[in-house]
Design a protein around this motif. Sequence first.
Motif, PDB file in Angstrom:
ATOM      1  N   GLU A 205       3.083  79.573  -6.477  1.00  0.00           N
ATOM      2  CA  GLU A 205       3.190  80.060  -5.113  1.00  0.00           C
ATOM      3  C   GLU A 205       3.944  79.045  -4.259  1.00  0.00           C
ATOM      4  O   GLU A 205       4.014  77.859  -4.599  1.00  0.00           O
ATOM      5  CB  GLU A 205       1.800  80.283  -4.496  1.00  0.00           C
ATOM      6  CG  GLU A 205       0.928  81.293  -5.217  1.00  0.00           C
ATOM      7  CD  GLU A 205       1.397  82.727  -5.044  1.00  0.00           C
ATOM      8  OE1 GLU A 205       2.234  82.968  -4.146  1.00  0.00           O
ATOM      9  OE2 GLU A 205       0.932  83.608  -5.796  1.00  0.00           O
ATOM     10  N   LEU A 206       4.490  79.506  -3.162  1.00  0.00           N
ATOM     11  CA  LEU A 206       5.084  78.590  -2.186  1.00  0.00           C
ATOM     12  C   LEU A 206       3.986  77.881  -1.400  1.00  0.00           C
ATOM     13  O   LEU A 206       4.128  76.724  -1.011  1.00  0.00           O
ATOM     14  CB  LEU A 206       5.999  79.352  -1.225  1.00  0.00           C
ATOM     15  CG  LEU A 206       7.164  80.120  -1.858  1.00  0.00           C
ATOM     16  CD1 LEU A 206       7.942  80.877  -0.791  1.00  0.00           C
ATOM     17  CD2 LEU A 206       8.083  79.181  -2.625  1.00  0.00           C
ATOM     18  N   ALA A 207       2.905  78.604  -1.152  1.00  0.00           N
ATOM     19  CA  ALA A 207       1.750  78.050  -0.449  1.00  0.00           C
ATOM     20  C   ALA A 207       0.510  78.817  -0.882  1.00  0.00           C
ATOM     21  O   ALA A 207       0.583  80.001  -1.213  1.00  0.00           O
ATOM     22  CB  ALA A 207       1.940  78.145   1.063  1.00  0.00           C
ATOM     23  N   ASP A 208      -0.622  78.132  -0.871  1.00  0.00           N
ATOM     24  CA  ASP A 208      -1.897  78.734  -1.263  1.00  0.00           C
ATOM     25  C   ASP A 208      -2.833  78.788  -0.068  1.00  0.00           C
ATOM     26  O   ASP A 208      -2.813  77.908   0.799  1.00  0.00           O
ATOM     27  CB  ASP A 208      -2.566  77.912  -2.367  1.00  0.00           C
ATOM     28  CG  ASP A 208      -1.879  78.070  -3.703  1.00  0.00           C
ATOM     29  OD1 ASP A 208      -1.418  79.184  -4.016  1.00  0.00           O
ATOM     30  OD2 ASP A 208      -1.794  77.069  -4.440  1.00  0.00           O
ATOM     31  N   GLU A 209      -3.694  79.821  -0.045  1.00  0.00           N
ATOM     32  CA  GLU A 209      -4.706  79.947   0.988  1.00  0.00           C
ATOM     33  C   GLU A 209      -6.079  79.712   0.386  1.00  0.00           C
ATOM     34  O   GLU A 209      -6.396  80.222  -0.680  1.00  0.00           O
ATOM     35  CB  GLU A 209      -4.661  81.338   1.626  1.00  0.00           C
ATOM     36  CG  GLU A 209      -5.674  81.527   2.744  1.00  0.00           C
ATOM     37  CD  GLU A 209      -5.725  82.955   3.254  1.00  0.00           C
ATOM     38  OE1 GLU A 209      -6.275  83.161   4.349  1.00  0.00           O
ATOM     39  OE2 GLU A 209      -5.225  83.859   2.548  1.00  0.00           O
ATOM     40  N   ASP A 213      -7.397  78.433   5.181  1.00  0.00           N
ATOM     41  CA  ASP A 213      -6.533  77.261   5.325  1.00  0.00           C
ATOM     42  C   ASP A 213      -5.380  77.355   4.326  1.00  0.00           C
ATOM     43  O   ASP A 213      -5.588  77.660   3.148  1.00  0.00           O
ATOM     44  CB  ASP A 213      -7.324  75.972   5.068  1.00  0.00           C
ATOM     45  CG  ASP A 213      -8.399  75.736   6.119  1.00  0.00           C
ATOM     46  OD1 ASP A 213      -8.165  76.118   7.279  1.00  0.00           O
ATOM     47  OD2 ASP A 213      -9.461  75.194   5.765  1.00  0.00           O
ATOM     48  N   TRP A 214      -4.177  77.082   4.807  1.00  0.00           N
ATOM     49  CA  TRP A 214      -2.986  77.172   3.968  1.00  0.00           C
ATOM     50  C   TRP A 214      -2.487  75.777   3.609  1.00  0.00           C
ATOM     51  O   TRP A 214      -2.521  74.858   4.430  1.00  0.00           O
ATOM     52  CB  TRP A 214      -1.883  77.922   4.701  1.00  0.00           C
ATOM     53  CG  TRP A 214      -2.110  79.393   4.798  1.00  0.00           C
ATOM     54  CD1 TRP A 214      -2.752  80.069   5.793  1.00  0.00           C
ATOM     55  CD2 TRP A 214      -1.672  80.389   3.860  1.00  0.00           C
ATOM     56  NE1 TRP A 214      -2.758  81.418   5.545  1.00  0.00           N
ATOM     57  CE2 TRP A 214      -2.095  81.648   4.363  1.00  0.00           C
ATOM     58  CE3 TRP A 214      -0.976  80.348   2.663  1.00  0.00           C
ATOM     59  CZ2 TRP A 214      -1.833  82.844   3.706  1.00  0.00           C
ATOM     60  CZ3 TRP A 214      -0.717  81.534   2.002  1.00  0.00           C
ATOM     61  CH2 TRP A 214      -1.145  82.759   2.519  1.00  0.00           C
ATOM     62  N   GLN A 215      -1.990  75.656   2.375  1.00  0.00           N
ATOM     63  CA  GLN A 215      -1.398  74.407   1.918  1.00  0.00           C
ATOM     64  C   GLN A 215      -0.153  74.696   1.105  1.00  0.00           C
ATOM     65  O   GLN A 215      -0.104  75.656   0.331  1.00  0.00           O
ATOM     66  CB  GLN A 215      -2.390  73.623   1.046  1.00  0.00           C
ATOM     67  CG  GLN A 215      -3.597  73.083   1.798  1.00  0.00           C
ATOM     68  CD  GLN A 215      -4.470  72.209   0.921  1.00  0.00           C
ATOM     69  OE1 GLN A 215      -4.597  72.465  -0.281  1.00  0.00           O
ATOM     70  NE2 GLN A 215      -5.049  71.173   1.498  1.00  0.00           N
ATOM     71  N   GLY A 216       0.874  73.856   1.270  1.00  0.00           N
ATOM     72  CA  GLY A 216       2.068  73.976   0.452  1.00  0.00           C
ATOM     73  C   GLY A 216       1.732  73.780  -1.012  1.00  0.00           C
ATOM     74  O   GLY A 216       0.858  72.972  -1.364  1.00  0.00           O
ATOM     75  N   ALA A 217       2.422  74.515  -1.900  1.00  0.00           N
ATOM     76  CA  ALA A 217       2.044  74.514  -3.320  1.00  0.00           C
ATOM     77  C   ALA A 217       3.235  74.282  -4.243  1.00  0.00           C
ATOM     78  O   ALA A 217       3.192  74.657  -5.416  1.00  0.00           O
ATOM     79  CB  ALA A 217       1.359  75.837  -3.673  1.00  0.00           C
ATOM     80  N   PRO A 371       4.396  83.829   1.914  1.00  0.00           N
ATOM     81  CA  PRO A 371       2.965  83.711   2.231  1.00  0.00           C
ATOM     82  C   PRO A 371       2.604  84.429   3.521  1.00  0.00           C
ATOM     83  O   PRO A 371       3.300  84.319   4.532  1.00  0.00           O
ATOM     84  CB  PRO A 371       2.773  82.196   2.350  1.00  0.00           C
ATOM     85  CG  PRO A 371       3.781  81.627   1.395  1.00  0.00           C
ATOM     86  CD  PRO A 371       4.979  82.524   1.532  1.00  0.00           C
ATOM     87  N   ASN A 372       1.493  85.155   3.461  1.00  0.00           N
ATOM     88  CA  ASN A 372       1.112  86.041   4.559  1.00  0.00           C
ATOM     89  C   ASN A 372       0.351  85.290   5.651  1.00  0.00           C
ATOM     90  O   ASN A 372      -0.757  85.650   6.030  1.00  0.00           O
ATOM     91  CB  ASN A 372       0.269  87.197   4.018  1.00  0.00           C
ATOM     92  CG  ASN A 372       0.361  88.434   4.880  1.00  0.00           C
ATOM     93  OD1 ASN A 372       1.189  88.496   5.786  1.00  0.00           O
ATOM     94  ND2 ASN A 372      -0.476  89.418   4.610  1.00  0.00           N
ATOM     95  N   THR A 410       2.458  72.365   4.667  1.00  0.00           N
ATOM     96  CA  THR A 410       1.060  72.378   5.112  1.00  0.00           C
ATOM     97  C   THR A 410       0.957  72.109   6.598  1.00  0.00           C
ATOM     98  O   THR A 410       0.208  72.775   7.322  1.00  0.00           O
ATOM     99  CB  THR A 410       0.241  71.348   4.327  1.00  0.00           C
ATOM    100  OG1 THR A 410       0.291  71.668   2.934  1.00  0.00           O
ATOM    101  CG2 THR A 410      -1.206  71.335   4.794  1.00  0.00           C
ATOM    102  N   VAL A 411       1.713  71.133   7.081  1.00  0.00           N
ATOM    103  CA  VAL A 411       1.686  70.816   8.515  1.00  0.00           C
ATOM    104  C   VAL A 411       2.107  72.023   9.338  1.00  0.00           C
ATOM    105  O   VAL A 411       1.467  72.371  10.340  1.00  0.00           O
ATOM    106  CB  VAL A 411       2.597  69.604   8.819  1.00  0.00           C
ATOM    107  CG1 VAL A 411       2.789  69.447  10.333  1.00  0.00           C
ATOM    108  CG2 VAL A 411       2.018  68.338   8.235  1.00  0.00           C
ATOM    109  N   LYS A 412       3.173  72.673   8.936  1.00  0.00           N
ATOM    110  CA  LYS A 412       3.670  73.813   9.690  1.00  0.00           C
ATOM    111  C   LYS A 412       2.696  74.998   9.640  1.00  0.00           C
ATOM    112  O   LYS A 412       2.523  75.722  10.627  1.00  0.00           O
ATOM    113  CB  LYS A 412       5.043  74.241   9.167  1.00  0.00           C
ATOM    114  CG  LYS A 412       6.170  73.284   9.554  1.00  0.00           C
ATOM    115  CD  LYS A 412       6.314  73.238  11.066  1.00  0.00           C
ATOM    116  CE  LYS A 412       7.398  72.301  11.520  1.00  0.00           C
ATOM    117  NZ  LYS A 412       7.502  72.270  13.012  1.00  0.00           N
TER     118      LYS A 412
END
Length: 416
Positions: A205-209, A213-217, A371-372, A410-412
């Motif tokens: 994934e580009l990012a995980d939830e 909470d979302w994080q870059g992946a 990512p949604n 993640t910051v964004k």
Amino acid sequence: MKIRKLAGAVALISSVALGGCGYLPAGDDSRTVTVWLMKDSVSKGFLDRFTQSYEEEHPSVELEFVFQEWSGIGPKVMEALGGDDAPDVIEVGNTQVAQYAESGGLSDLTLESMRDLGSEDWLPGLAEPGSINGQQYGIPWYAANRVVIYNKDLFAQAGITELPKTREEWIDISERLDSADRQGIYLAGQNWYVLAGFIWDEGGELADENGGDWQGALGSPAALRGMDFYKQLQGLGDGPKDADEQTPPQTDVFAKGDVAQIISVPGSAGLIEQANPELKGKLGYFPIPGRSAKKPGAVFTGGSDLIVPDKADERRAGIDVITALASEKWQTELARTMSYVPNKPALARVIEGQEGTAAMAEGATQGRATPNSPHWAAVEAENPIKPYMTAVLEGGDPADEARKASERITVKLTTG
């Protein structure tokens, strides 16, 4: 069919206005349903036919179309959702729905999507971005995604008679096509939408939830495998490592005649043929290959969803208009008129004979969206994925570069 009002730029009005004369005025019980559409999303002919049919079936309704530019549309929609003069229907990009839903200004269309529109059969790349926490706020309208556009003459010169069905076969023919006077594939180093498909294919994934909470992946093993495949493919041509597909426009590069393949939407073929008429009739298409021959590769699905503001004066009528636009009848008409992918894979049969659109529809069955998160637009605005790709292609350590890019994502996603 009644005379209707069309708003927007003067030039656009002149090109799509649904004028006429001799029509009867609306009765006292008439209602105007205001629909915001994006500029050039549909043709005048399609809009003519839809409006006439709809107004004949709903004699108390008059459709008013207001055309918007994509540039700056986000703040304009947010303002409309929070104001007292919201339109009744808005066309939005499929990946924008989460941002608008977070405002609390969207109508929940879950009931209509399940009861009237067969939501279980929608393309996932359109349906998933419109669904937030199990509620459907965006109704899929149309889709588009990337395919491989290839030069048939160059394939024939290299003795390639069968199109690749797997990534392994794709690499093999691209190596055979790549030579001193010919690029096997032109792939710019920062075409991150293409990278996303390779990452998804690997299970990343580009990012995980996690719990909201979302994080870059980008640093997961699967995502790193996707980047490794991108690097292999990108090295079979002379695409720049530090630019995207618009710098320079890849269609211009392909039009020179010495590039065997690019990855783009089928509509790019028209730009290529315009730049080099000698290529007319010499372009072919195939879906981006997957890891196995059982299904094509994952692709980013772009397109539009239709939403209804909570404050719409004609909310019920707006939902009825969306129900019509998303129906099989008008999905079929839209696909044939505009060469879009319809919102259900089962309707792909309506574009038989359109080679590029058919390849796109096949790929769309494996379509995904970004990512949604309501803050994903902030990620794209800075886009740490692009410099990450360049760093890896120029020899940087993939894991280290992925960690740094993921931290920025993640910051964004946390702060917007």
